[in-house]
Motif scaffolding. Structure first.
Motif, PDB file in Angstrom:
ATOM      1  N   TYR A 296     -34.445  60.612  28.300  1.00  0.00           N
ATOM      2  CA  TYR A 296     -34.811  59.588  29.284  1.00  0.00           C
ATOM      3  C   TYR A 296     -34.091  58.299  28.930  1.00  0.00           C
ATOM      4  O   TYR A 296     -33.998  57.937  27.754  1.00  0.00           O
ATOM      5  CB  TYR A 296     -36.339  59.397  29.221  1.00  0.00           C
ATOM      6  CG  TYR A 296     -36.845  58.097  29.790  1.00  0.00           C
ATOM      7  CD1 TYR A 296     -36.811  57.876  31.160  1.00  0.00           C
ATOM      8  CD2 TYR A 296     -37.372  57.110  28.968  1.00  0.00           C
ATOM      9  CE1 TYR A 296     -37.290  56.690  31.690  1.00  0.00           C
ATOM     10  CE2 TYR A 296     -37.859  55.927  29.487  1.00  0.00           C
ATOM     11  CZ  TYR A 296     -37.808  55.722  30.852  1.00  0.00           C
ATOM     12  OH  TYR A 296     -38.272  54.552  31.365  1.00  0.00           O
ATOM     13  N   LEU A 297     -33.570  57.620  29.927  1.00  0.00           N
ATOM     14  CA  LEU A 297     -32.952  56.323  29.647  1.00  0.00           C
ATOM     15  C   LEU A 297     -33.420  55.292  30.663  1.00  0.00           C
ATOM     16  O   LEU A 297     -33.240  55.478  31.874  1.00  0.00           O
ATOM     17  CB  LEU A 297     -31.414  56.430  29.667  1.00  0.00           C
ATOM     18  CG  LEU A 297     -30.666  55.134  29.340  1.00  0.00           C
ATOM     19  CD1 LEU A 297     -31.000  54.636  27.935  1.00  0.00           C
ATOM     20  CD2 LEU A 297     -29.147  55.331  29.474  1.00  0.00           C
TER      21      LEU A 297
ATOM     22  N   GLN B 264     -24.494  52.602  28.363  1.00  0.00           N
ATOM     23  CA  GLN B 264     -25.300  53.607  29.067  1.00  0.00           C
ATOM     24  C   GLN B 264     -24.556  54.932  29.171  1.00  0.00           C
ATOM     25  O   GLN B 264     -25.127  55.998  28.927  1.00  0.00           O
ATOM     26  CB  GLN B 264     -25.661  53.104  30.479  1.00  0.00           C
ATOM     27  CG  GLN B 264     -26.707  51.989  30.453  1.00  0.00           C
ATOM     28  CD  GLN B 264     -26.667  51.081  31.652  1.00  0.00           C
ATOM     29  OE1 GLN B 264     -26.027  51.361  32.669  1.00  0.00           O
ATOM     30  NE2 GLN B 264     -27.351  49.946  31.556  1.00  0.00           N
ATOM     31  N   ARG B 265     -23.271  54.870  29.504  1.00  0.00           N
ATOM     32  CA  ARG B 265     -22.503  56.130  29.628  1.00  0.00           C
ATOM     33  C   ARG B 265     -22.429  56.848  28.290  1.00  0.00           C
ATOM     34  O   ARG B 265     -22.531  58.076  28.223  1.00  0.00           O
ATOM     35  CB  ARG B 265     -21.100  55.830  30.154  1.00  0.00           C
ATOM     36  CG  ARG B 265     -21.125  55.437  31.622  1.00  0.00           C
ATOM     37  CD  ARG B 265     -19.718  55.236  32.161  1.00  0.00           C
ATOM     38  NE  ARG B 265     -19.742  54.891  33.569  1.00  0.00           N
ATOM     39  CZ  ARG B 265     -18.933  54.024  34.155  1.00  0.00           C
ATOM     40  NH1 ARG B 265     -17.999  53.398  33.435  1.00  0.00           N
ATOM     41  NH2 ARG B 265     -19.018  53.782  35.441  1.00  0.00           N
ATOM     42  N   ALA B 266     -22.264  56.087  27.208  1.00  0.00           N
ATOM     43  CA  ALA B 266     -22.184  56.701  25.870  1.00  0.00           C
ATOM     44  C   ALA B 266     -23.522  57.355  25.511  1.00  0.00           C
ATOM     45  O   ALA B 266     -23.563  58.487  25.006  1.00  0.00           O
ATOM     46  CB  ALA B 266     -21.811  55.640  24.832  1.00  0.00           C
TER      47      ALA B 266
ATOM     48  N   GLU C 290     -24.303  61.344  24.829  1.00  0.00           N
ATOM     49  CA  GLU C 290     -24.939  61.741  23.568  1.00  0.00           C
ATOM     50  C   GLU C 290     -26.163  62.624  23.831  1.00  0.00           C
ATOM     51  O   GLU C 290     -26.324  63.682  23.222  1.00  0.00           O
ATOM     52  CB  GLU C 290     -25.390  60.446  22.887  1.00  0.00           C
ATOM     53  CG  GLU C 290     -25.455  60.455  21.392  1.00  0.00           C
ATOM     54  CD  GLU C 290     -25.855  59.050  20.935  1.00  0.00           C
ATOM     55  OE1 GLU C 290     -25.017  58.125  21.030  1.00  0.00           O
ATOM     56  OE2 GLU C 290     -27.012  58.886  20.512  1.00  0.00           O
ATOM     57  N   VAL C 291     -27.007  62.202  24.768  1.00  0.00           N
ATOM     58  CA  VAL C 291     -28.249  62.947  25.049  1.00  0.00           C
ATOM     59  C   VAL C 291     -27.917  64.269  25.748  1.00  0.00           C
ATOM     60  O   VAL C 291     -28.524  65.303  25.449  1.00  0.00           O
ATOM     61  CB  VAL C 291     -29.221  62.092  25.901  1.00  0.00           C
ATOM     62  CG1 VAL C 291     -30.434  62.898  26.327  1.00  0.00           C
ATOM     63  CG2 VAL C 291     -29.658  60.867  25.119  1.00  0.00           C
ATOM     64  N   LEU C 292     -26.950  64.253  26.659  1.00  0.00           N
ATOM     65  CA  LEU C 292     -26.586  65.505  27.350  1.00  0.00           C
ATOM     66  C   LEU C 292     -26.091  66.528  26.340  1.00  0.00           C
ATOM     67  O   LEU C 292     -26.415  67.708  26.425  1.00  0.00           O
ATOM     68  CB  LEU C 292     -25.520  65.245  28.424  1.00  0.00           C
ATOM     69  CG  LEU C 292     -26.039  64.641  29.726  1.00  0.00           C
ATOM     70  CD1 LEU C 292     -24.878  64.355  30.678  1.00  0.00           C
ATOM     71  CD2 LEU C 292     -27.056  65.562  30.403  1.00  0.00           C
ATOM     72  N   THR C 293     -25.322  66.067  25.360  1.00  0.00           N
ATOM     73  CA  THR C 293     -24.812  66.983  24.333  1.00  0.00           C
ATOM     74  C   THR C 293     -25.956  67.504  23.466  1.00  0.00           C
ATOM     75  O   THR C 293     -26.018  68.690  23.152  1.00  0.00           O
ATOM     76  CB  THR C 293     -23.783  66.251  23.437  1.00  0.00           C
ATOM     77  OG1 THR C 293     -22.802  65.682  24.292  1.00  0.00           O
ATOM     78  CG2 THR C 293     -23.124  67.191  22.462  1.00  0.00           C
ATOM     79  N   ALA C 294     -26.887  66.608  23.111  1.00  0.00           N
ATOM     80  CA  ALA C 294     -27.956  66.997  22.175  1.00  0.00           C
ATOM     81  C   ALA C 294     -29.065  67.792  22.857  1.00  0.00           C
ATOM     82  O   ALA C 294     -29.589  68.750  22.289  1.00  0.00           O
ATOM     83  CB  ALA C 294     -28.540  65.747  21.519  1.00  0.00           C
ATOM     84  N   VAL C 295     -29.472  67.384  24.059  1.00  0.00           N
ATOM     85  CA  VAL C 295     -30.673  67.966  24.690  1.00  0.00           C
ATOM     86  C   VAL C 295     -30.345  68.766  25.951  1.00  0.00           C
ATOM     87  O   VAL C 295     -31.134  69.591  26.405  1.00  0.00           O
ATOM     88  CB  VAL C 295     -31.687  66.842  25.051  1.00  0.00           C
ATOM     89  CG1 VAL C 295     -33.048  67.405  25.384  1.00  0.00           C
ATOM     90  CG2 VAL C 295     -31.812  65.819  23.956  1.00  0.00           C
ATOM     91  N   GLY C 296     -29.214  68.475  26.583  1.00  0.00           N
ATOM     92  CA  GLY C 296     -28.803  69.237  27.767  1.00  0.00           C
ATOM     93  C   GLY C 296     -29.212  68.613  29.092  1.00  0.00           C
ATOM     94  O   GLY C 296     -28.742  69.028  30.145  1.00  0.00           O
TER      95      GLY C 296
END
Ligand code: C5P
Length: 223
Positions: free
Chosen positions: A27-28, A111-113, A117-123
């Motif tokens: 969540y961001l 925000q993009r970074a 990061e989260v997409l890579t870690a959590v999907g």
């Protein structure tokens, strides 16, 4: 990824956090990032009418925004400022600070970074803000634009403030929500507006549960 945009008082934050939990996603809260920068600018005593000074203060700010929907920590130089960034001083100053192009550039990069990061870690990730579907992540597979009538948004805002121990009348909340919407929608750089391919959801007559169910179904198909 789900991009969740819309004005204040639409239930965006509650919806975004609960949807992220339900999807097992990160969540961001991009609004919290603009709020932390604003708090730092206020504490530094910077003149809000001086965009260069505001930008310089933003560049100097060291802050942390967590991406867990259960406990998204918000820290300014190591201090927990989760409550203070929702106070009246920040509410008043956040739209002018967010309108400074250099501040937006700085935060959009961050925000993009974080999203990567989260997409890579959590999907998966649910990102809430004003310009997520239009600027930050225009390729997001699901974009949602939440709305609600000004009356309903003001009622939610004053209830939220009162629950947090701040005494905000309905009239004050209506004026504050209206002012922020006007400033956010009329600024030159990435104004608040729905992406062309966003799904519009009017939450005026819906409970939070109904909104989450509707978005959960959409995310299941597209997210
Ligand atoms: O969502 P929230 O009410 O916390 O956002 C606070 C303010 O931050 C908004 O009124 C807007 O001025 C700014 N903001 C923005 N772009 C975003 C998120 C928030 O300009 N993506």
């Amino acid at each position: 990824m789900v991009a969740l945009d819309g004005p204040s008082g639409t239930g965006k934050t509650t919806v975004a956090r609960r949807l992220a939990e339900r999807l097992g996603a990160g969540y961001l809260d991009t609004g919290a990032m603009y709020r932390v920068i604003t708090l730092a600018v206020l504490r530094a005593g910077v003149d809000l009418a001086d965009p260069e000074a505001v930008a310089a203060s933003a560049l100097d700010t060291v802050f942390t925004i967590g991406t867990s929907p259960q406990r998204p920590e918000i820290e300014l130089a190591g201090e927990d400022v989760a409550l203070e960034i929702r106070g009246p001083e920040v509410n008043f100053a956040v739209s002018p600070v967010s309108a400074v192009p250099a501040v937006r550039e700085l935060l959009v990069t961050r925000q993009r970074a974080l999203i990567e990061e989260v997409l890579t870690a959590v999907g998966g990730i649910v990102v809430e803000g004003r310009d997520i579907g239009t600027v930050v992540a225009p390729d997001a597979p699901l974009k949602v634009y939440l709305t609600a009538s000004a009356e309903v948004r003001a009622a939610r805002r004053s209830a939220q403030d009162n629950a947090a121990g701040r005494d905000t009348s309905h009239a004050d909340a209506l004026a504050s929500v209206g002012r922020r919407d006007r400033l956010d929608s009329s600024r030159a750089t990435s104004p608040l507006r729905p992406a062309e391919d966003a799904v519009h959801v009017d939450t005026s007559e819906l409970t939070i549960d109904e909104v989450i169910t509707a978005l959960g179904e959409l995310a299941g198909r597209r997210g």
